[in-house]
Design a protein around this motif. Sequence first.
Motif, short mmCIF file in Angstrom:
data_model
loop_
_atom_site.label_atom_id
_atom_site.label_comp_id
_atom_site.label_asym_id
_atom_site.label_seq_id
_atom_site.Cartn_x
_atom_site.Cartn_y
_atom_site.Cartn_z
N LYS A 1 -4.11 21.37 -7.49
CA LYS A 1 -4.19 21.89 -8.85
C LYS A 1 -3.34 21.10 -9.83
O LYS A 1 -3.43 21.31 -11.04
N LEU A 2 -2.48 20.23 -9.30
CA LEU A 2 -1.56 19.50 -10.18
C LEU A 2 -2.22 18.23 -10.70
O LEU A 2 -2.88 17.51 -9.94
N PRO A 3 -2.05 17.93 -11.98
CA PRO A 3 -2.71 16.74 -12.59
C PRO A 3 -1.98 15.44 -12.26
O PRO A 3 -1.62 14.67 -13.16
N MET A 4 -1.77 15.19 -10.97
CA MET A 4 -1.13 13.95 -10.57
C MET A 4 -2.01 12.76 -10.95
O MET A 4 -3.23 12.85 -10.93
N LYS A 5 -1.36 11.65 -11.26
CA LYS A 5 -2.08 10.44 -11.64
C LYS A 5 -2.28 9.56 -10.40
O LYS A 5 -1.46 9.54 -9.49
N GLU A 6 -3.38 8.83 -10.41
CA GLU A 6 -3.56 7.84 -9.35
C GLU A 6 -2.45 6.80 -9.46
O GLU A 6 -2.01 6.44 -10.55
N ALA A 7 -1.99 6.35 -8.33
CA ALA A 7 -0.89 5.37 -8.32
C ALA A 7 -1.32 4.14 -7.54
O ALA A 7 -2.09 4.22 -6.59
N CYS A 8 -0.79 3.03 -7.97
CA CYS A 8 -1.00 1.77 -7.26
C CYS A 8 0.38 1.26 -6.83
O CYS A 8 1.29 1.17 -7.67
N ILE A 9 0.53 0.95 -5.55
CA ILE A 9 1.81 0.49 -5.03
C ILE A 9 1.71 -0.97 -4.66
O ILE A 9 0.85 -1.37 -3.86
N GLU A 10 2.59 -1.76 -5.23
CA GLU A 10 2.69 -3.17 -4.87
C GLU A 10 3.61 -3.30 -3.66
O GLU A 10 4.70 -2.72 -3.66
N VAL A 11 3.18 -4.05 -2.66
CA VAL A 11 3.92 -4.17 -1.40
C VAL A 11 4.29 -5.64 -1.19
O VAL A 11 3.43 -6.52 -1.22
N LYS A 12 5.58 -5.89 -0.99
CA LYS A 12 6.07 -7.23 -0.65
C LYS A 12 6.84 -7.17 0.66
O LYS A 12 7.68 -6.29 0.84
N ILE A 13 6.53 -8.10 1.56
CA ILE A 13 7.17 -8.11 2.89
C ILE A 13 7.98 -9.39 3.02
O ILE A 13 7.48 -10.49 2.79
N ASP A 14 9.25 -9.24 3.38
CA ASP A 14 10.12 -10.38 3.63
C ASP A 14 10.85 -10.11 4.94
O ASP A 14 11.81 -9.34 4.98
N ALA A 15 10.34 -10.72 6.03
CA ALA A 15 10.90 -10.50 7.39
C ALA A 15 10.83 -9.00 7.71
O ALA A 15 9.74 -8.45 7.79
N ASP A 16 11.98 -8.33 7.87
CA ASP A 16 11.97 -6.92 8.24
C ASP A 16 12.11 -6.00 7.03
O ASP A 16 12.31 -4.80 7.19
#
Length: 810
Positions: free
Chosen positions: A735-750
């Motif tokens: 019921k909550l008007p949450m917005k779509e989200a886009c997550i940027e992911v960067k991986i550096d070793a661990d």
Amino acid sequence: MSLCSPASEVLSKVSLNGEWRLTSPQRPEISVPMTLPGDNVSALLAAGVIVNPYWGDNEKQVQWIAEVDWHLERTVWVDDAMLASQAIWLSMTRVDTFMTLYINQIEVLTCSNMFARHQVDIRPFLRAGENHLCAQFYRVDLKAKQRAERLAFPVPSAMGNNQLPHMNLVRKTQCHSGWDWGICLMVSGIYDAIELQVINQTWLKTLSTEQKWLDDGGVKVTLIAEVETTQPIQLYFSLAEQECQIEVQDGGSVQCSFVVSSPQLWWPNGYGEQPLYRAQVRFAEQRLERLIGLRQLQLNRQEDEIGSAMEFVVNGVPIFAKGANWIPLDAMPARETPARYRQRLQSAVDANMNMIRVWGGGQYESELFYLLCDELGLLVWQDMMFACSLYPSHEAFLREVEQEIAYQVPRLREHPSVALWCGDNEVIGAIGWYEESRANRVKYTVNYDRLNRHIEQHVLALDDTRAFWPSSPCNGELDFGDAWHDDNKGDMHFWDVWHSGKSFSAYQAINPRFCSEFGFQSWPSLAEVKAFAPAHDWNITSPTFETHQKNPRGNSIITEMFTRYFRFPSGFEQMLYLSQVQQAMAIKTASEHWRAISPICRGILYWQLNDNWPVSSWSSIEYSGRWKQLHYQAKRFFAPIHVVFSSHTGVLSLHLLNDSRRCSNVSGAVSWMNWQGEVLHSWPLTCQMNANSNQIVWQDRLNLAQSNEGFYYVEVQGEGETIINTWFATHELKKLPMKEACIEVKIDADEITLIANNPAFYVHLECDTSGRFSDSSFTLLPGKAVTIRFLGEDKEAMADSLRVYHLMQN
């Protein structure tokens, strides 16, 4: 194998571990090696005789294993000098279950109780040269049926869980024949080391300890050795760099006491350290030793204005017990490795748990389990092994129960982690579950009381330093009422949300003194599913997936709850993820409310910590050891210092909780944010925490809790930790008007760095390789980069398979 004479006239221990030969008289074509300690199913799988029971729907293809007898055979070579010894004692534990041992075709030992210790002097049966050993294991189902036919009246068993009838009449792990999370795998074998003890003149048999606390804060520790000897000897006792020597003439019980004037106290996790002292007795080359913890422990049951407390007190400090229920580590006992035990129990500690309940439908655990609990500071609520069935109380059954108590209680009482003896799991409640007992409740209640009193008397005769609790749940001695719903006293099992379909808010309507069972299922992660299901069966109603769901209504309950709280997931992978969000939300709701009403509630043990095979279940740790979202959430909601939103006082309040023994300062802010992550209101927090406290530090004076236009977010710093929490106006997140989200992911070793454009909730990281993440299942605010570490070895495999989920994915 060759058994040679001892080098000197002292005890010599010889192992019979290693390779034996597994055969079946009903299946003469089978003859395969089997390693002891171990089980027959593991041996058959290793030899290629059976398919992997855990893959697909293979479970049904291995049920024939329970329908035949099994023999284990080997030869040993014995020399004349060894036969000249006084005695050669064979000792076996965790013998599963009906077994007769033959040496050179002569019967020397009969076993019928998996939980007892079996000892016999086998010297009279050995001969110089080659000796043949044969352990014959008999069908449990037939033995159970024979026992049922001899009963004076029916004793119903848990056929809603067990796949084989009358398991309650057999002293074997009850869930071996299935449970509502467990595979039916009727293993047999010997699961502990097998030892021969060669005795000449003197035998140090056992070492035990007693603690007496002195008025000046010191502790008198008495070491008690049981010794058999035919000659005068000198025994040397030692503890904490102290030593004494005692002359012994003819054996028996020999005692030596030491005073530790300034003891380093043993504490549960989160309350202090876990120092262990080495207690030792020795004679010549013989040595017995154990690690002990010095601590005082009581169960506070004092009456109060509500009813009566249910609170553990350690070293004079009231403890808020936080943890989970433990089931056997694996349905195939050969896979119970030290590394897996340590990983599961360390994971409990890493999630800020301080108590584990060893559930009564499983097993008295291995010595390693309790040693690890001692080391890690995990208190153990120890059930006796009775669960969810009714049990007989005739003499033959009581003698078997005495046999196991005589072994288990002296073994376990030495561990500082063991906090409570509990008579059974849900057996009082089971009186009302079966037609026979409902029709004659008085008769079956008397039957129950006879067994329960017998257990109590024998347990307390061996250890009166701990409380005996009749059953879980119960309200106390001779109280056979409905402990599932009594807020006033005792321990509670609360299952109304899962089994009765109540909303998550039902958790907030009860105020238990100690909740020792409650839970909500989830499906396994995709990584776990890949380990048991082919891709064409990645569907919650496929035969494979339904085989790995043992609760008949489980998939329906999970799916129906989706429709209440979430927008329905778009595919199989999202369904798996969302089921774990749902599970975490349920247990977090309960746990945070019950912490917020402290000191009314003083214990939270959710069902369950672990799985014994890959399955849909209530666990927070999957069979592989992978953490579900619930376990990441538990790390936060069980933290010694935590901040919790609660409205039980009538207004939404923020509780600052401190379960530690330290006073401290915290600082931070409460924020009201819109769905774009903009801070609309903010309230700074600077608070001093008292030890063992529950303080209200903020309240919703603007009545924003009534609005769906945003959410509360709190972040504070305390004790070098960042503590966060998120609050929504409703559990119905759909019921909550949450917005779509886009997550940027960067991986550096661990290291994995995440940044979102809108608030992202229940952000969860998952990969297909072993290991876990430093954090997961959290709220990610927009524009605020968060870096998570991968706590595993194969960084490349993690990077190749990393998946990042969140609630409003594109």
